[in-house]
Design an enzyme around this catalytic site. Structure first.
Site, mmCIF file in Angstrom:
data_model
loop_
_atom_site.group_PDB
_atom_site.id
_atom_site.type_symbol
_atom_site.label_atom_id
_atom_site.label_comp_id
_atom_site.label_asym_id
_atom_site.label_seq_id
_atom_site.Cartn_x
_atom_site.Cartn_y
_atom_site.Cartn_z
ATOM 1 N N GLY A 11 0.823 -1.197 0.000
ATOM 2 C CA GLY A 11 0.000 0.000 0.000
ATOM 3 C C GLY A 11 0.854 1.243 0.000
ATOM 4 O O GLY A 11 2.058 1.193 -0.282
ATOM 5 N N VAL A 13 2.094 3.168 2.399
ATOM 6 C CA VAL A 13 3.232 3.211 3.320
ATOM 7 C C VAL A 13 4.341 2.282 2.833
ATOM 8 O O VAL A 13 5.513 2.673 2.757
ATOM 9 C CB VAL A 13 2.800 2.835 4.751
ATOM 10 C CG1 VAL A 13 4.028 2.715 5.663
ATOM 11 C CG2 VAL A 13 1.842 3.881 5.313
ATOM 12 N N ASP A 33 2.572 -8.519 -1.234
ATOM 13 C CA ASP A 33 1.197 -8.200 -0.830
ATOM 14 C C ASP A 33 0.304 -9.352 -1.259
ATOM 15 O O ASP A 33 0.658 -10.125 -2.159
ATOM 16 C CB ASP A 33 0.751 -6.890 -1.498
ATOM 17 C CG ASP A 33 -0.415 -6.226 -0.792
ATOM 18 O OD1 ASP A 33 -0.198 -5.208 -0.129
ATOM 19 O OD2 ASP A 33 -1.553 -6.737 -0.897
ATOM 20 N N SER A 119 2.454 -1.823 11.607
ATOM 21 C CA SER A 119 1.006 -2.030 11.673
ATOM 22 C C SER A 119 0.431 -1.507 12.984
ATOM 23 O O SER A 119 1.077 -1.552 14.032
ATOM 24 C CB SER A 119 0.699 -3.525 11.536
ATOM 25 O OG SER A 119 1.362 -4.081 10.415
ATOM 26 N N HIS A 175 2.143 4.730 20.750
ATOM 27 C CA HIS A 175 1.835 5.458 19.518
ATOM 28 C C HIS A 175 0.343 5.738 19.489
ATOM 29 O O HIS A 175 -0.464 4.881 19.153
ATOM 30 C CB HIS A 175 2.247 4.626 18.302
ATOM 31 C CG HIS A 175 1.976 5.306 16.992
ATOM 32 N ND1 HIS A 175 2.419 6.576 16.704
ATOM 33 C CD2 HIS A 175 1.296 4.885 15.887
ATOM 34 C CE1 HIS A 175 2.038 6.913 15.479
ATOM 35 N NE2 HIS A 175 1.358 5.901 14.963
#
Length: 316
Positions: A11, A13, A33, A119, A175
């Site tokens: 994707g 990122v 992927d 992730s 985070h």
């Protein structure tokens, strides 16, 4: 021999990280992927830029984990964003399954690699990666602190009208909304920002840093940040590949440091060819320590929802 860098998830990122990595010629990149054709197309497109940009790194796009075998570094960006009507627990469990499956496959093909998890929810997902892989803590880390700190530094530079190159600082904690920017260690060419900005300005920049990801999501309407996250990933990859011995903020597994045990949390680390070679402990004010403990509690609440380590390993 060039380093082999696998990026799981093609994707925005993952593809942007691949772009930064080959532009710096850090190694050969495998972009993988589950979507057929997407990693192949993005890898070929990026490879076709090499004569223009002058990089000789090799790019491979694939859906087959066999192509990742022998990787030196694995970056995990796989997972889904939170969707309308989805609870935090739903997101956590869905991404835990995705990350667990990915990690089991890359670990089988590259048992000696270092792993950087991107992730979300980050602090929980990097724990999943550690448990499923069974790898030691120095080889499994999470990327968030570099990104959050970069946002903090950018906002400071904009506020003061100075070059970003002269601004340094870091962010601690989980985070998310409870991250802990540390103004006392934020400096402009060695001058603490506490001498350059008012408390009101600092408080505003701290809050904007905490809201940094959401601010971009609100602008984009669909999707989230990828340029700065991609660059942040590659700064960590470069530190390992080139053994740069960088002190960078990252999610590391803590065993008593900062009074926290058994959690992945954002802290300054010494990052080099040995992975997380050291957790750097700094003195905090009573308020900063309290904020860090609050952030740790938020991470513990995520961990309470996760399957047990035994269940995670058994599922993969």
């Amino acid at each position: 021999m060039a380093a082999k860098i696998t990026i799981v998830g093609a994707g925005n990122v993952g593809a942007t990280a691949a772009h930064w990595a080959v532009a710096k010629e850090l190694g050969d990149v495998v972009l993988i992927d589950i979507v057929e054709g997407m990693p192949q197309g993005k890898a070929l497109d990026l490879a076709e830029a090499s004569p223009i940009e002058g990089f000789d790194s090799q790019l491979t796009g694939t859906n087959d984990y066999a192509d990742t075998a022998g990787s030196d570094i694995v970056v995990v960006t796989a997972g889904i964003p939170r969707k309308s009507g989805m609870s935090r627990d739903d997101l956590l469990n869905t991404n835990a399954k995705i990350v667990g499956d990915v990690v089991s496959k890359v670990a089988a093909h590259s048992p000696d690699a270092f792993m950087i998890v991107v992730s979300n929810p980050l602090d929980a997902m990097v724990y999943v990666a550690k448990e499923v892989s069974g790898w030691p803590k120095h080889r499994v880390m999470g990327m968030a602190g570099v990104l959050d700190s970069a946002r903090f530094r950018y906002f400071i530079a904009q506020e003061l009208g100075v070059s970003v190159e002269d601004v340094h600082g870091f962010v601690l904690g989980g985070h998310g909304d409870t991250m802990v920017p540390v103004p006392q260690y934020a400096t402009v060419t060695g001058i603490p920002i506490t001498q350059l900005l008012t408390q009101e300005q600092i408080d505003r920049l701290v809050q904007r840093t905490r809201d940094g990801g959401a601010e971009i999501v609100n602008f984009l309407k669909q999707g989230s940040a990828f340029y700065a996250p991609g660059a942040s990933i590659v700064q960590m990859v470069e530190a390992i590949v080139k053994n740069k011995k960088r002190i960078l903020p990252a999610a590391a597994y803590l065993e008593g440091e900062y009074g926290i045990d058994g959690l992945y949390m954002g802290v300054p680390i010494l990052l080099g060819a040995g992975g997380v070679e050291k957790v750097i402990e700094v003195d905090l004010t009573a308020e900063e320590q309290a904020n860090l403990e609050q952030s740790a509690q938020a991470v513990r609440e995520l961990m309470d929802v996760l399957p047990s380590p035994e269940e995670l390993r058994a599922a993969n």
